[in-house]
Scaffold this active site. Structure first.
Site, PDB file in Angstrom:
ATOM      1  N   TYR A 225       0.830  -1.247   0.161  1.00 33.94           N
ATOM      2  CA  TYR A 225       0.082   0.061  -0.018  1.00 33.94           C
ATOM      3  C   TYR A 225       0.936   1.110   0.052  1.00 33.94           C
ATOM      4  O   TYR A 225       2.172   1.520   0.202  1.00 33.94           O
ATOM      5  CB  TYR A 225      -0.846  -0.223   1.211  1.00 33.94           C
ATOM      6  CG  TYR A 225      -0.381   0.331   2.675  1.00 33.94           C
ATOM      7  CD1 TYR A 225      -0.457   1.811   2.795  1.00 33.94           C
ATOM      8  CD2 TYR A 225       0.306  -0.667   3.305  1.00 33.94           C
ATOM      9  CE1 TYR A 225       0.043   2.051   4.221  1.00 33.94           C
ATOM     10  CE2 TYR A 225       0.869  -0.199   4.507  1.00 33.94           C
ATOM     11  CZ  TYR A 225       0.842   1.047   4.906  1.00 33.94           C
ATOM     12  OH  TYR A 225       1.588   1.335   6.126  1.00 33.94           O
ATOM     13  N   CYS A 226       0.282   2.486  -0.285  1.00 34.41           N
ATOM     14  CA  CYS A 226       0.909   3.708  -0.275  1.00 34.41           C
ATOM     15  C   CYS A 226      -0.316   4.692   0.342  1.00 34.41           C
ATOM     16  O   CYS A 226      -0.928   4.379   0.910  1.00 34.41           O
ATOM     17  CB  CYS A 226       1.691   4.197  -1.473  1.00 34.41           C
ATOM     18  SG  CYS A 226       0.778   3.946  -3.082  1.00 34.41           S
TER      19      CYS A 226
END
Length: 274
Positions: A225-226
């Site tokens: 994720y980011c």
């Protein structure tokens, strides 16, 4: 099988079934904007513009750059001229993460002959290759897509891993370390996508292999994720190039855009040690 293609390899490809897509996004003081103006001014000759703001994202989604459904993606791919037997090459003019996002989407919808230009437009120009302006014409494609399972993971599974981490799985943040320190999902670790790039913006395969090797012992999936699943896609590309099987990797599509929408969801803030 590699998903990266070099400038010389792209230049040598026959143009018959080749579709080159410019997935550029413009970075501004207020965030990100469509890269259409930059594309129109300068692009790889023959490239078409792939709009990640609208056509290749679900603009009605609850978070930015949400993955489109199969019907929308198929229509978008056809509009940029992708046929059933096309070879697709994607690039951008930033870090390569936007191109990787489009690569991930194509792969998730069953299209395997898709590659990312290593180093993007900067590498193309650095090699002395010509650029074009305006926009070429092309025929509407006929590609048929079908969503594959496992390429995206939702909030419920990530919440479960944040509360009850599994020793067989990993949740990894692809943002820069400074951003990770400002707030990350509990029990997630940091592996910045930019840390796996060489100075010229190409994927550093030695670093990518080392990072992938560090995850080989896990039997479960690696959840990336980011902020909005863009850098996460870049990290997915780098890790798979480093040898991590793609079926072991999945993206949390909502990423921090979705996670932070509810203040009740915890964020871990790290205080750097001098």
């Amino acid at each position: 099988m590699t998903s990266l293609i070099s400038v010389s390899q792209l230049a040598a490809l026959e143009t018959g079934d080749l579709v080159v897509l410019d997935a550029s996004i413009r970075r501004s003081d207020t965030g990100y904007e469509s890269g259409l103006a930059e594309y129109t001014e300068k692009h790889v000759p023959g490239a078409r513009f792939a709009d990640l703001f609208t056509e290749f994202s679900d603009a009605s989604g609850s978070f930015a750059f949400a993955a489109p459904g199969a019907e929308q993606f198929q229509a978008a791919a056809r509009r940029v001229g992708v046929f059933q037997d096309s070879t697709v090459v994607v690039y951008d003019r930033l870090s390569g993460a936007w191109a990787a996002r489009l690569w991930w989407l194509f792969t998730a919808f069953g299209i395997d002959r898709v590659f990312v230009l290593d180093g993007g437009l900067a590498a193309w120009e650095a090699a002395g290759r010509p650029v074009a302006s305006g926009a070429p014409s092309w025929d509407v494609g006929d590609v048929t897509v079908k969503a594959r399972e496992g390429f995206f993971v939702g909030l419920d599974e990530v919440e479960a891993l944040s509360q009850h981490p599994s020793p067989e799985s990993a949740v990894i943040c692809a943002l820069r370390g400074s951003e990770y320190d400002k707030g990350h999902i509990p029990h997630s670790s940091s592996l910045p996508y930019p840390s796996l790039l060489a100075d010229d913006g190409t994927v550093d395969l030695a670093r990518a292999r080392a990072a992938a090797a560090g995850l080989e012992g896990l039997e479960g999936r690696v959840v990336l994720y980011c902020g909005g699943a863009i850098n996460a896609a870049g990290l997915a590309l780098a890790l798979t190039e480093g040898g991590l099987p793609i079926e072991r990797v999945t993206l949390y599509d909502g990423s921090l855009s979705e996670w932070k929408a509810d203040p009740a969801r915890p964020l871990i803030r790290t205080i750097p040690v001098d």
